[in-house]
Write a protein that holds these residues in place. Sequence first.
Motif, mmCIF file in Angstrom:
data_model
loop_
_atom_site.group_PDB
_atom_site.id
_atom_site.type_symbol
_atom_site.label_atom_id
_atom_site.label_comp_id
_atom_site.label_asym_id
_atom_site.label_seq_id
_atom_site.Cartn_x
_atom_site.Cartn_y
_atom_site.Cartn_z
ATOM 1 N N VAL A 84 1.196 -15.366 78.446
ATOM 2 C CA VAL A 84 1.591 -15.716 79.814
ATOM 3 C C VAL A 84 0.428 -16.463 80.453
ATOM 4 C CG1 VAL A 84 2.173 -14.778 82.084
ATOM 5 C CG2 VAL A 84 3.181 -13.791 80.018
ATOM 6 N N ARG A 85 0.721 -17.653 80.962
ATOM 7 C CA ARG A 85 -0.321 -18.495 81.553
ATOM 8 C C ARG A 85 -0.211 -18.601 83.066
ATOM 9 N NH1 ARG A 85 0.674 -20.934 76.526
ATOM 10 N NH2 ARG A 85 -1.205 -20.943 75.252
ATOM 11 N N GLY A 86 0.863 -18.086 83.615
ATOM 12 C CA GLY A 86 1.054 -18.131 85.061
ATOM 13 C C GLY A 86 2.118 -17.133 85.476
ATOM 14 N N PHE A 87 2.147 -16.862 86.754
ATOM 15 C CA PHE A 87 3.091 -15.895 87.303
ATOM 16 C C PHE A 87 3.980 -16.555 88.328
ATOM 17 C CE2 PHE A 87 -0.883 -13.521 86.377
ATOM 18 C CZ PHE A 87 -0.423 -12.832 85.276
ATOM 19 N N PRO A 88 5.222 -16.127 88.438
ATOM 20 C CA PRO A 88 5.889 -15.192 87.543
ATOM 21 C C PRO A 88 6.290 -15.865 86.224
ATOM 22 C CG PRO A 88 7.466 -16.004 89.141
ATOM 23 C CD PRO A 88 6.125 -16.603 89.499
ATOM 24 N N THR A 89 6.377 -15.067 85.188
ATOM 25 C CA THR A 89 6.962 -15.484 83.918
ATOM 26 C C THR A 89 8.067 -14.496 83.608
ATOM 27 O OG1 THR A 89 4.933 -16.490 83.067
ATOM 28 C CG2 THR A 89 6.564 -15.777 81.441
ATOM 29 N N VAL A 90 9.244 -15.024 83.315
ATOM 30 C CA VAL A 90 10.410 -14.190 83.004
ATOM 31 C C VAL A 90 10.770 -14.445 81.552
ATOM 32 C CG1 VAL A 90 12.823 -13.708 83.561
ATOM 33 C CG2 VAL A 90 11.190 -14.234 85.399
ATOM 34 N N ILE A 91 10.824 -13.373 80.767
ATOM 35 C CA ILE A 91 11.071 -13.468 79.333
ATOM 36 C C ILE A 91 12.338 -12.686 78.975
ATOM 37 C CG2 ILE A 91 10.139 -13.023 77.022
ATOM 38 C CD1 ILE A 91 7.325 -13.048 78.276
ATOM 39 N N ALA A 92 13.178 -13.309 78.148
ATOM 40 C CA ALA A 92 14.380 -12.646 77.627
ATOM 41 C C ALA A 92 14.081 -12.111 76.231
ATOM 42 C CB ALA A 92 15.534 -13.633 77.579
ATOM 43 N N PHE A 93 14.437 -10.846 75.986
ATOM 44 C CA PHE A 93 14.227 -10.201 74.698
ATOM 45 C C PHE A 93 15.560 -9.793 74.087
ATOM 46 C CE2 PHE A 93 10.154 -9.600 76.715
ATOM 47 C CZ PHE A 93 9.239 -9.681 75.674
ATOM 48 N N ILE A 94 15.723 -10.097 72.805
ATOM 49 C CA ILE A 94 16.870 -9.657 72.026
ATOM 50 C C ILE A 94 16.344 -9.168 70.687
ATOM 51 C CG2 ILE A 94 19.004 -10.348 70.844
ATOM 52 C CD1 ILE A 94 19.432 -12.421 73.072
ATOM 53 N N ARG A 95 16.771 -7.973 70.284
ATOM 54 C CA ARG A 95 16.371 -7.367 69.015
ATOM 55 C C ARG A 95 14.855 -7.382 68.802
ATOM 56 N NH1 ARG A 95 21.256 -8.845 68.735
ATOM 57 N NH2 ARG A 95 21.751 -10.797 67.768
ATOM 58 N N GLY A 96 14.132 -7.053 69.862
ATOM 59 C CA GLY A 96 12.689 -6.912 69.788
ATOM 60 C C GLY A 96 11.900 -8.202 69.849
#
Length: 116
Positions: A78-90
Motif C-alpha cells: 500500500v503506497r497511499g490511503f485509502p486503499t481498498v482491496i478485494a479478496f477472493i479465496r485468500g
Amino acid sequence: MSNITPIEVSIDTFEILVIEKSHQQLVILDISAKWCAPCRALEPILNAVAAEYNKDEFSLTKLEAEDENMKIAGRYSVRGFPTVIAFIRGEEVDRFHSAKMHDFVRNFIDDNLGKF
C-alpha cells in the motif's frame, strides 16, 4: 434482509476476518488512516454502498493503518490511503486508491462479486 456493516480488523484478526473469510465470500478491505482526508471522504460512501447489499453477499472490513497494522499495509504494498482491496479465496483480486464516487464503488463491488 440484514445489511452489511464494516468490521474492524487488526493484525491479530486479519487472517481470520479477511483471508479465511474470503474463502466463503468476497471480502472488501478498506485500509485507511485517521489523519487522511480522502479516507474520511470515502468511508461514508463505502458504508452507504455496502448497506445496499445483504450481509451474505460480501464482507466489508476496515483496517486502521497505524502501529502494528502497518505490517498489513506493507505486506500488500500500500503506497497511499485509502486503499481498498478485494479478496477472493485468500488472494487479492482487485484494488483501488483514493476517494471515489458512489457509482464507482458499487461497480467495483459488483465486478468483484462476479468473480467469486
